[in-house]
Structures are given as structure tokens and as C-alpha cells.
Design an enzyme around this catalytic site. Structure first.
Site, PDB file in Angstrom:
ATOM      1  CE  LYS A 150      -3.790  -2.410   2.303  1.00 58.88           C
ATOM      2  NZ  LYS A 150      -4.395  -2.786   3.581  1.00 58.88           N
ATOM      3  CD  GLN A 192      -3.296  -4.611   6.797  1.00 56.68           C
ATOM      4  OE1 GLN A 192      -3.287  -3.632   6.066  1.00 56.68           O
ATOM      5  NE2 GLN A 192      -3.904  -5.735   6.449  1.00 56.68           N
ATOM      6  CG  ASP A 251      -9.232  -0.230   4.872  1.00 55.09           C
ATOM      7  OD1 ASP A 251      -8.978  -0.526   3.692  1.00 55.09           O
ATOM      8  OD2 ASP A 251      -8.483  -0.544   5.820  1.00 55.09           O
TER       9      ASP A 251
END
Length: 293
Positions: A52, A96, A119
Site C-alpha cells: 500500500k 491493518q 477502507d
């Protein structure tokens, strides 16, 4: 059989994102900024976060990685999230997953400002998605939609069977594929590990989205000829065949399913790459205040 190549589709979209990011920099004097928080040193999480960050750099974003030891307290983590929420120079924040057992992932998700939730997991974004309102769509389902668009696959009137009901992929995917949009306009069946007649339902599908988290779960005897197969699974197994020491498998038995499908995503090289594109597009939209002013 044709391959839904995540590398091809993602590179094409990343070029468009890079051009928009350059325009944003010229107009605002800053780059879109994504912060990732990584707790502990899980191998898979390390790989995903590194990818990412690298892709942010490629498209001209600023990216920051905040690392915490596995012993970090929930209170410390939530306090850092609150700090980032208040920082006007940050457009997107991701934490994460998975997190250590002593940290409640729901609490973490709900603490992130929904306007920076690139997200797409915050209840506000999920609720707005449910009502077909502008929102940050969860990155993996968004990436799948972008892939279907890139390959100009018309999903209208198709029967889509989603295998797996997670809040991250399966449930939002079922909502998005049923929406009055393209991709969308499908009749959707949402199945999961407790579905009694899963094989029978899968055999009726024009499109299968496999997101159940089990290696080679979807086998050739569950797929009708000509079906479109979207494999979301990333199952890591140790291997002596690869430099990294592990090998990735999807939720679909690719070798036997591919010959009977019309389109299929590989693992790796499919949905995973598109998830990053979904994240980048959400971050750019946040920087440009396209969804929340």
C-alpha cells in the site's frame, strides 16, 4: 477462458489516479496523504502494508506508516487515531487487521473519523452504501467493481452468488451487485459456511464471488460452464518452491475451474491488486472532498 488480470487493470487505473493527484498537488500545494497503522509483525500484514505504501508513492501520494509493538494498549491506539482524526493534513487512515486479541477491532473502526475511513468499514460508510448514497466503499468490493468496469463486463440481469458473508467483502459485495448500477443489477444470493445447498446454488450462478477464506473451496463441480469467477481468497501456506517461503492460494481451485469459466481472476495478481486501487481512489476522493465536504 479469459483472465481478469489485476495487474493490467490496476496499472491503467493508477495512471489515471496519478494524473489526478498531480492536478491536486498543483492546485492545493500538497499531496493526498494516507496513514497506515500496523500493530505487531504479522507476515501477511507486513506485506500488504508495504504494498500500500509503495503504491501511494507510485501515484504521487504522501504515505506514513505508524508501527506499534504487539503490546500496545487499546487506549494508546485509540488516542493516536483521535489525534490523526484532528489532523487536517491527513486524508485517509487505515488500521491493518488483524489486531492482537486485547484490542477490539470494532472499537478501532468506529473511532476512525468516517470522513477519513478510506477502507470503508465505518458504520456510517456501510450505512450510506446500503442506501446508495455517496460514501467510501470497502476497498476490496470497490476494487472488484473497478475490475468489472475495466473489462467492460455487463452484469445486468445476471445471477451473482457470493460465497462468504464478512463485513469486509461478502456482505457489501452482495449489496453492491444488487444495486441499480453497472456493475450491478444482478439477482444476488449470499451464501456462507452454513448454507445447506451451497453447491446447488453455486451451479446456478452466472457470477461467483468467492470470499470464504478457505483454500480451493470452490471446485469445478460447483461451477456452470461460462461462469465469471471472482476469487477474493488469499490463503498463505509455507512452501519450499518460492523465495518468500510461502505460496498464495485462492478460494477457487483455479487449475480445474479456469477451463470451464468465461472469465476468472488469478491469485495472486487479481483482486488483491484491485483492493489497493480501491483504497487509492477512496483516498483521492477524500483529499478532493468529493464525498464529505
Amino acid at each position: 477462458m479469459q483472465l481478469l488480470d489485476g495487474k493490467f487493470a490496476s496499472e491503467k487505473i493508477k495512471q489515471e489516479i496519478a494524473a489526478e493527484a498531480a492536478d491536486f498537488l498543483a492546485q492545493s500545494g500538497r499531496k493526498p496523504h494516507l496513514i497506515a497503522i500496523l500493530v505487531g509483525n504479522d507476515g501477511g500484514s507486513e506485506t500488504y502494508v508495504a504494498s500500500k505504501m509503495k503504491n501511494c508513492e507510485k501515484v504521487g501520494f504522501q504515505s506514513s506508516l505508524i508501527r506499534y509493538d504487539v503490546t500496545v494498549t487499546e487506549a494508546e491506539l485509540l488516542q493516536k487515531i483521535e489525534e490523526i482524526n484532528q489532523d487536517a493534513g491527513v486524508d485517509g487512515l487505515i488500521v491493518q487487521l488483524p489486531l492482537p486479541k486485547h484490542i477490539d477491532p470494532e472499537k478501532v473502526t468506529e473511532t476512525i473519523d468516517y470522513r477519513k475511513d478510506v477502507d470503508g468499514f465505518h458504520p456510517v460508510n456501510l450505512g450510506r452504501m446500503m442506501r446508495n448514497l455517496p460514501c467510501f466503499i470497502p476497498a476490496t468490493p470497490y476494487g472488484i467493481l473497478l475490475m468489472l468496469q475495466a473489462y467492460q463486463i455487463d452484469t445486468t440481469g445476471k445471477h451473482c452468488v457470493v460465497v462468504g458473508r464478512s463485513n469486509i467483502v461478502g456482505s457489501p459485495m452482495s449489496i453492491l451487485m444488487a444495486r441499480n448500477a453497472n456493475p450491478g443489477n444482478c439477482t444476488v444470493t449470499l451464501t456462507h459456511s452454513k448454507t445447506a445447498n451451497l453447491k446447488e446454488l453455486a451451479l446456478q450462478a452466472d457470477i461467483i464471488v468467492a470470499a470464504i477464506g478457505k483454500k480451493n473451496f470452490v471446485t469445478a463441480d460447483m461451477v456452470k460452464p461460462g461462469a465469471i469467477i471472482i476469487d477474493v481468497g488469499i490463503n498463505r501456506e509455507t512452501s519450499t518452491e518460492t523465495k518468500s517461503g510461502f505460496k498464495l492460494y485462492g478460494d477457487v481451485d483455479f487449475e480445474n475451474v479456469a477451463p470451464i469459466s468465461s472469465w476468472i481472476t488469478p491469485v495472486p495478481g487479481g483482486v488483491g491488486l484491485m483492493t489497493i486501487v480501491g483504497l487509492l481512489k477512496n483516498t483521492l476522493a477524500s483529499a478532493k472532498k468529493e464525498i464529505y465536504g
